[in-house]
Each structure stands twice: as C-alpha cells, then as structure tokens.
Design a protein around this motif. Structure first.
Motif, PDB file in Angstrom:
ATOM      1  N   THR A  76       0.825  -1.204   0.000  1.00 26.23           N
ATOM      2  CA  THR A  76       0.000   0.000   0.000  1.00 26.23           C
ATOM      3  C   THR A  76       0.862   1.257   0.000  1.00 26.23           C
ATOM      4  N   THR A  77       2.096   1.158   0.480  1.00 30.37           N
ATOM      5  CA  THR A  77       3.019   2.285   0.433  1.00 30.37           C
ATOM      6  C   THR A  77       3.711   2.279  -0.914  1.00 30.37           C
ATOM      7  N   GLU A  78       3.679   3.413  -1.612  1.00 25.26           N
ATOM      8  CA  GLU A  78       4.222   3.476  -2.959  1.00 25.26           C
ATOM      9  C   GLU A  78       5.597   4.128  -2.948  1.00 25.26           C
ATOM     10  N   PHE A  79       6.478   3.600  -3.757  1.00 25.99           N
ATOM     11  CA  PHE A  79       7.785   4.195  -3.972  1.00 25.99           C
ATOM     12  C   PHE A  79       7.660   5.212  -5.102  1.00 25.99           C
ATOM     13  N   GLU A  80       8.066   6.449  -4.845  1.00 25.57           N
ATOM     14  CA  GLU A  80       7.966   7.498  -5.846  1.00 25.57           C
ATOM     15  C   GLU A  80       9.198   7.443  -6.745  1.00 25.57           C
ATOM     16  N   LEU A  81       9.063   6.708  -7.829  1.00 25.85           N
ATOM     17  CA  LEU A  81      10.182   6.509  -8.740  1.00 25.85           C
ATOM     18  C   LEU A  81      10.287   7.689  -9.696  1.00 25.85           C
ATOM     19  N   HIS A  82      11.413   8.365  -9.628  1.00 23.08           N
ATOM     20  CA  HIS A  82      11.680   9.490 -10.524  1.00 23.08           C
ATOM     21  C   HIS A  82      12.542   8.959 -11.670  1.00 23.08           C
ATOM     22  N   SER A  83      12.068   9.131 -12.898  1.00 25.48           N
ATOM     23  CA  SER A  83      12.760   8.506 -14.022  1.00 25.48           C
ATOM     24  C   SER A  83      14.193   9.008 -14.168  1.00 25.48           C
ATOM     25  N   GLY A  84      14.412  10.310 -13.977  1.00 22.42           N
ATOM     26  CA  GLY A  84      15.764  10.846 -14.101  1.00 22.42           C
ATOM     27  C   GLY A  84      16.678  10.401 -12.978  1.00 22.42           C
ATOM     28  N   ARG A  85      16.247  10.631 -11.728  1.00 16.58           N
ATOM     29  CA  ARG A  85      17.096  10.261 -10.584  1.00 16.58           C
ATOM     30  C   ARG A  85      17.214   8.749 -10.445  1.00 16.58           C
ATOM     31  N   ALA A 145      15.406 -10.252  -2.894  1.00 20.59           N
ATOM     32  CA  ALA A 145      15.865  -8.878  -3.040  1.00 20.59           C
ATOM     33  C   ALA A 145      14.683  -7.931  -3.023  1.00 20.59           C
ATOM     34  N   ILE A 146      14.654  -7.060  -2.026  1.00 24.12           N
ATOM     35  CA  ILE A 146      13.622  -6.032  -1.916  1.00 24.12           C
ATOM     36  C   ILE A 146      14.193  -4.761  -2.534  1.00 24.12           C
ATOM     37  N   GLU A 147      13.771  -4.451  -3.755  1.00 25.08           N
ATOM     38  CA  GLU A 147      14.358  -3.310  -4.471  1.00 25.08           C
ATOM     39  C   GLU A 147      13.276  -2.584  -5.277  1.00 25.08           C
ATOM     40  N   PRO A 148      12.839  -1.411  -4.807  1.00 29.43           N
ATOM     41  CA  PRO A 148      11.743  -0.707  -5.476  1.00 29.43           C
ATOM     42  C   PRO A 148      12.146   0.077  -6.721  1.00 29.43           C
ATOM     43  N   ASN A 149      13.431   0.351  -6.909  1.00 34.37           N
ATOM     44  CA  ASN A 149      13.869   1.128  -8.067  1.00 34.37           C
ATOM     45  C   ASN A 149      14.090   0.187  -9.253  1.00 34.37           C
ATOM     46  N   ARG A 150      13.147   0.140 -10.154  1.00 33.20           N
ATOM     47  CA  ARG A 150      13.231  -0.832 -11.248  1.00 33.20           C
ATOM     48  C   ARG A 150      14.391  -0.543 -12.200  1.00 33.20           C
ATOM     49  N   TYR A 151      14.956   0.665 -12.149  1.00 29.72           N
ATOM     50  CA  TYR A 151      16.108   0.940 -12.998  1.00 29.72           C
ATOM     51  C   TYR A 151      17.362   0.210 -12.515  1.00 29.72           C
ATOM     52  N   MET A 152      17.333  -0.298 -11.301  1.00 30.30           N
ATOM     53  CA  MET A 152      18.424  -1.120 -10.778  1.00 30.30           C
ATOM     54  C   MET A 152      18.311  -2.578 -11.218  1.00 30.30           C
ATOM     55  N   HIS A 153      17.152  -3.008 -11.667  1.00 32.61           N
ATOM     56  CA  HIS A 153      16.871  -4.428 -11.791  1.00 32.61           C
ATOM     57  C   HIS A 153      17.728  -5.145 -12.824  1.00 32.61           C
ATOM     58  N   ALA A 154      17.980  -4.522 -13.972  1.00 34.42           N
ATOM     59  CA  ALA A 154      18.754  -5.205 -15.012  1.00 34.42           C
ATOM     60  C   ALA A 154      20.153  -5.545 -14.512  1.00 34.42           C
ATOM     61  N   ALA A 155      20.811  -4.575 -13.858  1.00 36.37           N
ATOM     62  CA  ALA A 155      22.154  -4.835 -13.336  1.00 36.37           C
ATOM     63  C   ALA A 155      22.117  -5.863 -12.214  1.00 36.37           C
ATOM     64  N   LEU A 156      21.069  -5.834 -11.395  1.00 38.07           N
ATOM     65  CA  LEU A 156      20.942  -6.804 -10.306  1.00 38.07           C
ATOM     66  C   LEU A 156      20.782  -8.215 -10.854  1.00 38.07           C
ATOM     67  N   ARG A 157      19.968  -8.377 -11.884  1.00 36.82           N
ATOM     68  CA  ARG A 157      19.793  -9.701 -12.502  1.00 36.82           C
ATOM     69  C   ARG A 157      21.108 -10.191 -13.115  1.00 36.82           C
ATOM     70  N   SER A 169      18.190   5.951   3.275  1.00 40.98           N
ATOM     71  CA  SER A 169      17.268   6.450   2.252  1.00 40.98           C
ATOM     72  C   SER A 169      15.842   5.933   2.371  1.00 40.98           C
ATOM     73  N   VAL A 170      15.571   5.019   3.296  1.00 33.84           N
ATOM     74  CA  VAL A 170      14.192   4.554   3.447  1.00 33.84           C
ATOM     75  C   VAL A 170      13.338   5.678   4.030  1.00 33.84           C
ATOM     76  N   GLN A 171      12.044   5.637   3.747  1.00 36.28           N
ATOM     77  CA  GLN A 171      11.162   6.694   4.242  1.00 36.28           C
ATOM     78  C   GLN A 171      11.056   6.697   5.757  1.00 36.28           C
ATOM     79  N   ASP A 172      10.990   5.505   6.362  1.00 33.74           N
ATOM     80  CA  ASP A 172      10.726   5.395   7.798  1.00 33.74           C
ATOM     81  C   ASP A 172      11.638   4.326   8.391  1.00 33.74           C
ATOM     82  N   PRO A 173      12.826   4.685   8.887  1.00 29.57           N
ATOM     83  CA  PRO A 173      13.744   3.676   9.422  1.00 29.57           C
ATOM     84  C   PRO A 173      13.134   2.819  10.531  1.00 29.57           C
ATOM     85  N   ALA A 174      12.347   3.421  11.422  1.00 29.96           N
ATOM     86  CA  ALA A 174      11.741   2.645  12.510  1.00 29.96           C
ATOM     87  C   ALA A 174      10.796   1.582  11.952  1.00 29.96           C
TER      88      ALA A 174
END
Length: 231
Positions: free
Chosen positions: A21-30, A86-98, A136-141
């Motif tokens: 239910t919590t969404e990761f705000e993926l910015h295409s440039g960053r 692997a818990i990774e919300p930034n899909r631009y990382m996925h190709a290198a991770l695979r 970088s997580v939204q809520d460390p606790a």
C-alpha cells in the motif's frame, strides 16, 4: 518462500503478489542516475567497505533477504547456489541486479517493493542484510520493525550503513551543508540519521555496532557503522 508470478531468467524471478500500500515514488531521471552511479562507482565503494562487509556478511546462509539490493553490490558475499530475496523498489536497478545474480550463481527472487512492507510471512527468514540503505528509506523505525517481524527468533540483521557524524566536526558541518542536494540527488538519502540509536531502540535482543570512518571525496558519507542485530 512465496509463489512467484513472472520468470525473467533462469536465475531470476519477480514477485508481483500482495502489492504494497506504500508506494515508492520513482523518478525517471534520478532513478536512472542512481542505477548508473552505483554501477560506475560500485568497485570504488566496495574497496572502501570490503573489510567490514567481509566480517559482517561472513557465513551467510543459503537463503538471505536483502533490503535495497540495488545493482547487486553484495551478491559476491553469498554462497554460490544460494537464494537472495531482493527487496528493491527502483526498477532501474533491476537489469544490473539480474546480471550480477547470473554472474555470481545466485538464485534471485526479485520483489519491487519498499522495505517497510516486504510481504514476507512472520518469522520466516534467518538473515536480513543491508548496506547503504537505511539512510534512504522513508521510515527507518518501520523498516526495522519489519525486519524484526520477518526474522525467526535468533535470526540476524547484518548491516553496513553511513550515519550522522559527531557534532562540531567538519564532517557534521558538511552533512548539514549538503543535506538538501544530497537527499534530492540520492532519492531521499539522509546523511544525518543516527541509525545506531534507531537500531538500539528497535526491540532487538542484542545489537553489536562498530563505528569507523572511510576516506572518500564524498565527505557526508564517510562516517559509518557496521554490525549485527539479533532477533
């Protein structure tokens, strides 16, 4: 551990069930910039952190959960033939991770989720790892509570993270000066978090922490901790 829906390669699966239910705000440039940055700078950062990682990640079991797996910097510390969830919300990382998983012979269960809501069952894993993620997580606790929830009794969370520097030091002054551009560039990364305090108040049975300093041009990043928290 849970059913996967889409096979992407012989060593890689992607789980799309139980969308968070919590969404990761993926910015295409960053998002693209960070994927490229960590691919390019990975070997340099690894030289700075390898000694602590070798100690903290020694003897990892055959199945490990990693929050913020990025482009796969820690895959080399897993035994060949093991499984990484692997818990990774930034899909631009996925190709290198695979690609890294294929190279290192690790079965990759890749989940495009945030660390606050992994979707894993209670008390279902023995080991969770992270490096340069809790900044970088939204809520460390909430993330630490989630890690405690999924760990079996006696399981361990092993971490290598950068943290706030001591007051009155040049590094602390740099962290204050660069905090806004640093956070904007690195997708919310804070160089001012007291993560040791967060770990010690998260309800783990025990927490062992080593403080150390790396020497890089990225001054806000240079104060670090590494260690283990036991559920």
């Amino acid at each position: 551990m849970t059913e996967t829906n889409t096979t992407t390669a012989n060593t890689t699966t992607t789980n799309t069930t139980n969308a968070p239910t919590t969404e990761f705000e993926l910015h295409s440039g960053r998002g693209r910039f960070n994927a490229a940055f960590f691919r390019a700078m990975g070997p340099y950062l690894e030289r700075s952190l390898r000694r602590r990682k070798q100690r903290v990640f020694a003897g990892l079991p055959g199945e490990v959960v990693e929050i913020g797996s990025g482009v796969g910097a820690n895959l080399g510390y897993l035994p060949a033939g093991s499984t990484l969830i692997a818990i990774e919300p930034n899909r631009y990382m996925h190709a290198a991770l695979r690609a890294a998983a294929r190279r290192d012979g690790v079965q990759l269960d890749l989940r495009e989720r945030m660390a606050e809501q992994t979707g894993l069952p209670d008390r279902s894993v023995d080991t969770v790892i992270s490096s340069l993620v809790l900044c970088s997580v939204q809520d460390p606790a909430a993330v630490l509570a989630e890690i405690r929830r999924v760990l079996r009794p006696g399981g361990t969370f092993r971490f290598v993270e950068h943290v706030v520097a001591k007051s009155g030091t040049p590094t602390r002054a740099a962290q204050r000066l660069f905090r806004r551009p640093w956070a904007w560039t690195f997708e919310g990364c804070s160089c001012e978090r007291d993560l040791e305090q967060s770990l010690r108040t998260a309800g783990f049975e025990s927490v062992a922490v080593e403080h150390y300093r790396v020497h890089t041009p990225f001054l806000p990043f240079n104060t670090q901790i590494a260690g283990t928290a036991q559920a």
